[in-house]
Design a protein around this motif. Sequence first.
Motif, PDB file in Angstrom:
ATOM      1  N   VAL A 251       0.825  -1.211   0.000  1.00 36.42           N
ATOM      2  CA  VAL A 251       0.000   0.000   0.000  1.00 36.42           C
ATOM      3  C   VAL A 251       0.859   1.261   0.000  1.00 36.42           C
ATOM      4  CG1 VAL A 251      -1.889  -1.132   1.235  1.00 36.42           C
ATOM      5  CG2 VAL A 251      -0.108   0.042   2.538  1.00 36.42           C
ATOM      6  N   THR A 252       0.260   2.357  -0.450  1.00 35.45           N
ATOM      7  CA  THR A 252       0.919   3.657  -0.313  1.00 35.45           C
ATOM      8  C   THR A 252       0.561   4.235   1.051  1.00 35.45           C
ATOM      9  OG1 THR A 252      -0.902   4.985  -1.177  1.00 35.45           O
ATOM     10  CG2 THR A 252       0.639   4.041  -2.791  1.00 35.45           C
ATOM     11  N   PRO A 253       1.364   5.154   1.577  1.00 32.36           N
ATOM     12  CA  PRO A 253       0.983   5.812   2.839  1.00 32.36           C
ATOM     13  C   PRO A 253      -0.385   6.487   2.732  1.00 32.36           C
ATOM     14  CG  PRO A 253       3.270   6.285   2.308  1.00 32.36           C
ATOM     15  CD  PRO A 253       2.687   5.598   1.102  1.00 32.36           C
ATOM     16  N   GLY A 257      -4.218   6.633   4.903  1.00 31.39           N
ATOM     17  CA  GLY A 257      -4.485   7.902   5.573  1.00 31.39           C
ATOM     18  C   GLY A 257      -3.283   8.593   6.164  1.00 31.39           C
ATOM     19  N   MET A 258      -2.107   8.327   5.615  1.00 23.67           N
ATOM     20  CA  MET A 258      -0.876   8.929   6.120  1.00 23.67           C
ATOM     21  C   MET A 258      -0.210   9.774   5.036  1.00 23.67           C
ATOM     22  SD  MET A 258      -0.340   8.109   9.313  1.00 23.67           S
ATOM     23  CE  MET A 258      -1.355   7.166  10.441  1.00 23.67           C
ATOM     24  N   GLY A 259       0.583  10.747   5.456  1.00 25.17           N
ATOM     25  CA  GLY A 259       1.215  11.652   4.505  1.00 25.17           C
ATOM     26  C   GLY A 259       2.440  11.087   3.823  1.00 25.17           C
ATOM     27  N   TRP A 260       3.231  10.297   4.577  1.00 26.99           N
ATOM     28  CA  TRP A 260       4.450   9.730   3.994  1.00 26.99           C
ATOM     29  C   TRP A 260       4.856   8.496   4.787  1.00 26.99           C
ATOM     30  CZ3 TRP A 260       9.824  10.158   5.819  1.00 26.99           C
ATOM     31  CH2 TRP A 260       9.944  10.726   7.095  1.00 26.99           C
ATOM     32  N   ASN A 261       5.805   7.759   4.235  1.00 28.09           N
ATOM     33  CA  ASN A 261       6.223   6.498   4.838  1.00 28.09           C
ATOM     34  C   ASN A 261       6.619   6.628   6.297  1.00 28.09           C
ATOM     35  OD1 ASN A 261       5.922   4.508   2.878  1.00 28.09           O
ATOM     36  ND2 ASN A 261       7.902   4.902   1.942  1.00 28.09           N
ATOM     37  N   PHE A 265       4.987   4.450   9.218  1.00 28.91           N
ATOM     38  CA  PHE A 265       5.823   3.493   9.942  1.00 28.91           C
ATOM     39  C   PHE A 265       5.908   3.885  11.416  1.00 28.91           C
ATOM     40  CE2 PHE A 265       9.854   1.485  11.179  1.00 28.91           C
ATOM     41  CZ  PHE A 265       9.763   0.237  10.573  1.00 28.91           C
ATOM     42  N   GLY A 266       6.090   5.185  11.667  1.00 33.50           N
ATOM     43  CA  GLY A 266       6.181   5.669  13.039  1.00 33.50           C
ATOM     44  C   GLY A 266       4.900   5.469  13.828  1.00 33.50           C
ATOM     45  N   ALA A 267       3.766   5.455  13.118  1.00 35.03           N
ATOM     46  CA  ALA A 267       2.472   5.225  13.772  1.00 35.03           C
ATOM     47  C   ALA A 267       2.192   3.738  13.971  1.00 35.03           C
ATOM     48  CB  ALA A 267       1.357   5.857  12.944  1.00 35.03           C
ATOM     49  N   GLY A 268       3.119   2.905  13.544  1.00 42.90           N
ATOM     50  CA  GLY A 268       2.954   1.469  13.728  1.00 42.90           C
ATOM     51  C   GLY A 268       2.021   0.818  12.729  1.00 42.90           C
ATOM     52  N   LYS A 269       1.780   1.465  11.603  1.00 42.25           N
ATOM     53  CA  LYS A 269       0.833   0.942  10.613  1.00 42.25           C
ATOM     54  C   LYS A 269       1.496   0.148   9.491  1.00 42.25           C
ATOM     55  CE  LYS A 269      -2.766   4.428  11.336  1.00 42.25           C
ATOM     56  NZ  LYS A 269      -3.787   3.436  11.748  1.00 42.25           N
ATOM     57  N   LEU A 270       2.819   0.049   9.513  1.00 45.16           N
ATOM     58  CA  LEU A 270       3.542  -0.693   8.493  1.00 45.16           C
ATOM     59  C   LEU A 270       4.535  -1.660   9.127  1.00 45.16           C
ATOM     60  CD1 LEU A 270       4.488   2.181   5.998  1.00 45.16           C
ATOM     61  CD2 LEU A 270       2.719   0.442   5.654  1.00 45.16           C
TER      62      LEU A 270
END
Length: 425
Positions: A251-253, A257-261, A265-270
């Motif tokens: 998926v893309t960020p 619902g995220m602005g960039w990788n 990643f920092g939000a724990g979604k990847l």
Amino acid sequence: MKRKLKALGMGLLLAATVIGLAACGDKNQKSGAEKTDFSGDTLKIGVWGGNESEEQSLSKLISQFEKDTGAKIEKKVYTEYNTQIQADLIGKTAPDAFYVDASMYPFFSENGALMELDKEKMASDKFYDKLVDIFSTDDKLYAIPKDLSTLALYFNTDVFEKTGVSIDDVPTSFEELVSWLPDFQHKIDEAYGKGKVFAMSYNPEMARNLHLAQRGDVSIETKDGLADLANAKIVDNLSILKDLVDTKAFVTPQDIGMGWNGEAFGAGKLAIMDEGNWVYQTLKDEYQKINFTVGEMPTYKEDKGSMMFSVGWGKYAGTKNSDLADKWIQYVTGTDGMALWVEGTGTLPSRQDVAEATKITDNADLNVHLEAWEYATPWQKGVSLTTIDTAYKNFVPKALDGSLSFKEAMTKADEQANTDIEASN
């Protein structure tokens, strides 16, 4: 096809002779004695705005240089670099030394905006040779790299631990990831809930995909400077992206619902992202709860690959302060200046001796990025790269969502890009 000067990213037609006129400034200075006393002299440098750490590091470099030489540095910060630097070149008011992005170098080189640099004086043999080649034309050096960045894989070790999957089990090729990702995504969904965390991210832009597109000695640009994205080999190379997207685990960020990788990643979604070393310190500073490790990018068609980005310092062809400009470039790309820069900004040094002196080679994560310089594809092509990239970004989503075949999407991208390229000639 004889191409004329055009504005990068703007498609504005300019007279090719304008910058050429600026090139008659101080070219004969080498015939005289080299100046060594710069007390009271002023050097104008051109940069774009950076983040806080970059601003602070540049200020330190300026302060030390002024102290060492007695000269004064006048800094011009561009907010719309591509457009504004051209205006200064046309008006013959360009800074004596300025940033030269690798992707912009062909533009500056083709239009005579840069003065040749002395290889020995700049210690070019100390730099990674691929970087020196990026800023050279006909074996002549016109800018010297101040730093570099490459792409690598970042693994959220907590996600792997919670799903019971070993990072060692992650396939090392893009082809194998196609069949592996669905099962990994299933385990993630079981551990976190469906739609909460995703296996891997990607970015549908040529700055990230060029190393895939050009596998097998093929180019996205013809010898005449036109887009060639619909080339059968390029379409075949890029089709791996469609295969990966179809796994529903790639998926893309923006998809989540995220602005960039880095944010995703920092939000724990990847679980896995491909990103440049610029994200490393951001994760350390802003997302301290995320545990991660870094590994090489996957191979593709049996070869290693990544992207490499670099910015150099170039000397304006019309400068009247050639020796002082040389002195500045020598300092900021020398051992002490570069060490100060990379330690303050988190960028990677463009010379091996500085990498060792700053102990970046001792950092296992950053060293993955550093070693990629040998096989990474430079983000550089002809002067039409920005135009081709824009068209690619406009149409590759249609190939990835299935509304067009990859061949159809890239044909339309070529049509858009080449219309714009021809219009600017």
